[in-house]
Design an enzyme around this catalytic site. Sequence first.
Site, PDB file in Angstrom:
ATOM      1  N   ARG A 106     -13.004 -35.700 -18.784  1.00 53.33           N
ATOM      2  CA  ARG A 106     -13.852 -34.569 -17.386  1.00 53.33           C
ATOM      3  C   ARG A 106     -14.657 -35.515 -16.396  1.00 53.33           C
ATOM      4  NH1 ARG A 106     -18.066 -31.483 -17.818  1.00 53.33           N
ATOM      5  NH2 ARG A 106     -18.299 -29.867 -15.899  1.00 53.33           N
ATOM      6  N   ASP A 125     -32.185 -28.035 -16.944  1.00 55.05           N
ATOM      7  CA  ASP A 125     -32.435 -29.174 -15.093  1.00 55.05           C
ATOM      8  C   ASP A 125     -34.222 -28.915 -15.588  1.00 55.05           C
ATOM      9  OD1 ASP A 125     -29.714 -29.933 -16.521  1.00 55.05           O
ATOM     10  OD2 ASP A 125     -29.334 -29.144 -14.682  1.00 55.05           O
ATOM     11  N   HIS A 136     -29.594 -28.008 -22.914  1.00 53.65           N
ATOM     12  CA  HIS A 136     -31.029 -28.272 -22.204  1.00 53.65           C
ATOM     13  C   HIS A 136     -31.068 -27.445 -20.931  1.00 53.65           C
ATOM     14  CE1 HIS A 136     -27.763 -30.554 -19.910  1.00 53.65           C
ATOM     15  NE2 HIS A 136     -28.857 -30.674 -18.829  1.00 53.65           N
ATOM     16  N   HIS A 153     -27.764 -24.990 -20.522  1.00 52.81           N
ATOM     17  CA  HIS A 153     -26.753 -24.872 -20.780  1.00 52.81           C
ATOM     18  C   HIS A 153     -26.274 -26.655 -21.429  1.00 52.81           C
ATOM     19  CE1 HIS A 153     -29.053 -27.087 -16.986  1.00 52.81           C
ATOM     20  NE2 HIS A 153     -27.792 -28.116 -16.758  1.00 52.81           N
TER      21      HIS A 153
HETATM   22  C1  LIG Z   1     -34.044 -37.365 -23.592  1.00 50.53           C
HETATM   23  C2  LIG Z   1     -33.364 -36.650 -22.337  1.00 50.53           C
HETATM   24  C3  LIG Z   1     -32.627 -37.229 -21.420  1.00 50.53           C
HETATM   25  C4  LIG Z   1     -33.254 -36.515 -19.752  1.00 50.53           C
HETATM   26  C5  LIG Z   1     -34.828 -37.131 -20.066  1.00 50.53           C
HETATM   27  C6  LIG Z   1     -35.254 -36.137 -20.987  1.00 50.53           C
HETATM   28  O1  LIG Z   1     -36.023 -37.032 -21.996  1.00 50.53           O
HETATM   29  C7  LIG Z   1     -35.504 -35.160 -21.472  1.00 50.53           C
HETATM   30  C8  LIG Z   1     -34.418 -34.169 -20.173  1.00 50.53           C
HETATM   31  C9  LIG Z   1     -33.093 -35.493 -19.229  1.00 50.53           C
HETATM   32  C10 LIG Z   1     -32.267 -34.561 -18.273  1.00 50.53           C
HETATM   33  C11 LIG Z   1     -31.701 -33.281 -17.977  1.00 50.53           C
HETATM   34  C12 LIG Z   1     -31.676 -32.953 -16.825  1.00 50.53           C
HETATM   35  C13 LIG Z   1     -30.724 -34.392 -15.944  1.00 50.53           C
HETATM   36  O2  LIG Z   1     -29.617 -35.040 -16.605  1.00 50.53           O
HETATM   37  C14 LIG Z   1     -32.097 -35.650 -16.627  1.00 50.53           C
HETATM   38  C15 LIG Z   1     -31.388 -36.868 -16.031  1.00 50.53           C
HETATM   39  C16 LIG Z   1     -33.738 -35.052 -16.453  1.00 50.53           C
HETATM   40  O3  LIG Z   1     -34.051 -35.183 -15.497  1.00 50.53           O
HETATM   41  O4  LIG Z   1     -33.493 -34.492 -16.994  1.00 50.53           O
HETATM   42  C17 LIG Z   1     -31.649 -36.168 -17.705  1.00 50.53           C
HETATM   43  C18 LIG Z   1     -33.055 -37.020 -18.663  1.00 50.53           C
HETATM   44  C19 LIG Z   1     -32.155 -37.969 -18.448  1.00 50.53           C
HETATM   45  O5  LIG Z   1     -30.998 -38.532 -18.585  1.00 50.53           O
HETATM   46  O6  LIG Z   1     -33.204 -39.548 -18.359  1.00 50.53           O
HETATM   47  O1  LIG Z   2     -21.211 -32.115 -17.193  1.00 51.65           O
HETATM   48  C1  LIG Z   2     -21.750 -31.533 -17.165  1.00 51.65           C
HETATM   49  O2  LIG Z   2     -21.329 -30.266 -16.673  1.00 51.65           O
HETATM   50  C2  LIG Z   2     -23.286 -30.420 -17.486  1.00 51.65           C
HETATM   51  C3  LIG Z   2     -24.049 -32.102 -16.814  1.00 51.65           C
HETATM   52  C4  LIG Z   2     -25.584 -31.669 -17.015  1.00 51.65           C
HETATM   53  O3  LIG Z   2     -25.832 -30.944 -17.577  1.00 51.65           O
HETATM   54  C5  LIG Z   2     -26.795 -32.520 -16.558  1.00 51.65           C
HETATM   55  O4  LIG Z   2     -26.316 -33.206 -15.893  1.00 51.65           O
HETATM   56  O5  LIG Z   2     -27.259 -31.945 -16.724  1.00 51.65           O
HETATM   57 FE   LIG Z   3     -28.174 -30.247 -16.587  1.00 50.60          FE
END
Ligand SMILES: C=C1C[C@]23C[C@@]1(O)CC[C@H]2[C@@]12CC[C@H](O)[C@@](C)(C(=O)O1)[C@H]2[C@@H]3C(=O)O
Ligand SMILES: O=C(O)CCC(=O)C(=O)O
Ligand SMILES: [Fe+2]
Length: 327
Positions: free
Chosen positions: A267, A202, A200, A257
């Site tokens: 981890r 961020d 994904h 990443h």
């Molecule tokens: C599948 C999902 C988890 C996420 C929200 C989403 O619909 C798509 C983006 C995901 C992500 C990736 C980065 C962060 O960990 C996160 C908190 C974010 O802002 O976008 C997660 C979301 C989540 O886990 O709620």
């Molecule tokens: O655990 C990691 O090193 C990456 C986690 C990550 O990409 C995230 O929380 O969005």
């Molecule tokens: Fe991330």
Amino acid sequence: MVLLSPIPIRTEKILPIKLPVVDLSTERSMLTKLIVKACEEYGFFNVINHGVSCDTVAKMEEAAFDFFARPLPQKKQLPIYGCKNIGFNGDMGEIEYLLLSASPPSIAHFNNISNVVPSNFSCSVSAYRDGVRELACEILELMAEGLGVPDRWFLSRLIRDVDSDSVLRFNHYPPTLNKHCKDKDMSPSHTNTNVGFGEHSDPQILTILRSNDVGGLQISLQDGVWNPVPPDPSAFCVNVGDLLQVMTNGRFVSVRHRAVTNSHKSRMSVAYFGGPPLDACIVAPSVMVTPQRPSLFKPFTWAEYKKVTYSMRLGERRIDLFRNCTS
Ligand SMILES: C=C1C[C@]23C[C@@]1(O)CC[C@H]2[C@@]12CC[C@H](O)[C@@](C)(C(=O)O1)[C@H]2[C@@H]3C(=O)O
Ligand SMILES: O=C(O)CCC(=O)C(=O)O
Ligand SMILES: [Fe+2]
């Protein structure tokens, strides 16, 4: 006879790399250049001499490990706890996590539920949040300066705002044996292919990530190639989020990443996602837009982008929905 068309097998290449290291004690004009270069070429860098004390990091990490060591039924009492499911759209991983708003009232709330979290959780996590938010603001100011934006606070202001929508995520990856070699797993950590947290980018502005000394983070600088990043618990790993890619009109890249598990060791990573207020308008400042580099994205609010993000799967390229037709 019916000939079945062959299903393309996607092969992954693993190519370890060293991320650029940014020492915050470097002379300022040199420092701003180093940061800009790292964000353009890697979208990721390690920051050292960052000013967040070892004690603050250690206390936060201890409280988080303490929480993850609790029995599952107790952890499940917390609505911000998740296990295996990432988000609400069917993404799975070898992971358990805590996902919480980084705003002061949300973290203070843990004081009232101290039977479910370690007693020092709220205090250790707020101190950590304060430290990484300050670090994120300092880096964003250096970026603005390096990019030649006259208003050096145009990025940091968004996450310093009391209404900033920033998030903290604690990821715990228990050890899992390599799927393809269950009997006697001898593989080094970077060849483990068990995905803890899928591919994904961020969505927010900037991510400040810290992990213990167990490797697992991999970035993808080229399609089909994964670059494992060696862990450095004394540094913070900083990465560009989608909003920063938009606000730099594509000069900085929000690099994809993922995290794989280690076959022997636990981890833990902790990510601070610096996000703007929901009503913030996300647009590149005029100096970032030139006739040679016309505006790549349509303006939108963080609320609009967040809504789209949460309606999509983890690995989907949501930023593409906001590209200008000509780009
Ligand atoms: C599948 C999902 C988890 C996420 C929200 C989403 O619909 C798509 C983006 C995901 C992500 C990736 C980065 C962060 O960990 C996160 C908190 C974010 O802002 O976008 C997660 C979301 C989540 O886990 O709620
Ligand atoms: O655990 C990691 O090193 C990456 C986690 C990550 O990409 C995230 O929380 O969005
Ligand atoms: Fe991330």
